[in-house]
Design a protein around this motif. Structure first.
Motif: not given
Length: 249
Positions: A88-99, A112-128
């Protein structure tokens, strides 16, 4: 506010936490300190309802965590940065929790902006890296704009800029009147961040007082020295000393 009363967790004949009573108040950063194996993680898991106490109780904002209808709005927690699906990407991980907690999609983008991950928001977290995972974990904790934050070793893997950012974030949250409960082994950082400390050893309360008061009463000049003096009898995992010829004793 977090209130623990006689909190106890036993595994067989061993107590991980025993008769622990303390209060974490809003408006201050409270550090949670103890040697390895002291029971800090077990205590945090009981606060969040992940482990059931053998006896005693713990509440967050007047209720057990499980009784809150929208828990992310009450408590934001980071216990394990790698506790997310690597695909999962940061965006979809957080979106599921938000919903699942009735939070708007806009809140996902905000954290996402607050923690500085905007540039990788759609990247798979497994590579983080670990530092990026920590930032995502903090974003998850902030998602519901909660009244209480519980963070276990949030500085692991962060660079100097990231550590300074977390320090400022926690202070800001406390100034806004939130409850901040922080566990860390980095005494230098804790000394710069915490107002109050709860210290445990072998599952029992050792100290519960202001950080400045703890250091002053110890007779030492630093939090690290004060902590080591308080917990010298509570260290269960102590390395062997090495003699000059290389042997251990």
């Amino acid at each position: 506010m977090i209130e623990a009363k006689g909190l106890t967790k036993r595994y067989g004949d061993k107590y991980a936490v025993e008769d622990l009573t303390f209060t974490v108040r809003p408006g201050v950063v409270t550090g949670f300190l103890g040697p390895n194996g002291a029971g800090k993680s077990t205590t945090m898991r009981m606060i969040l309802g992940l482990d059931r106490p053998t006896r005693g109780s713990v509440t967050v904002n007047g209720k057990p965590y499980a009784d809150h209808r929208t828990p992310l709005r009450e408590v934001g927690a980071l216990l394990e940065a790698r506790a997310l699906h690597p695909g999962r990407s940061p965006y979809h991980h957080l979106l599921a929790l938000a919903q699942s907690n009735g939070l708007p999609r806009s809140r996902v983008l905000d954290v996402i902006d607050a923690v500085g991950l905007a540039d990788v928001a759609r990247r798979r977290a497994g590579r983080f890296s670990l530092g990026m995972e920590q930032r995502l974990g903090i974003a998850t904790a902030l998602l519901g704009d909660p009244r209480t934050l519980i963070l276990d070793e949030p500085l692991n893997g962060l660079d100097t800029e990231g550590i300074r950012w977390v320090r400022g974030l926690l202070r800001e949250q406390a100034v806004q009147g939130r409850t901040v409960f922080l566990s860390s082994h980095l005494m230098t950082e804790m000394a710069q961040t915490a107002d109050h400390v709860v210290v445990i050893g072998k599952g029992r309360l050792v100290a519960d007082r202001s950080l400045a008061g703890l250091v002053a009463e110890s007779g030492h000049s630093s939090l690290e020295d004060a902590f080591l003096g308080l917990t010298s009898d509570a260290v269960e995992f102590r390395p062997a000393t090495t003699t000059r010829n290389g042997s251990h004793r």
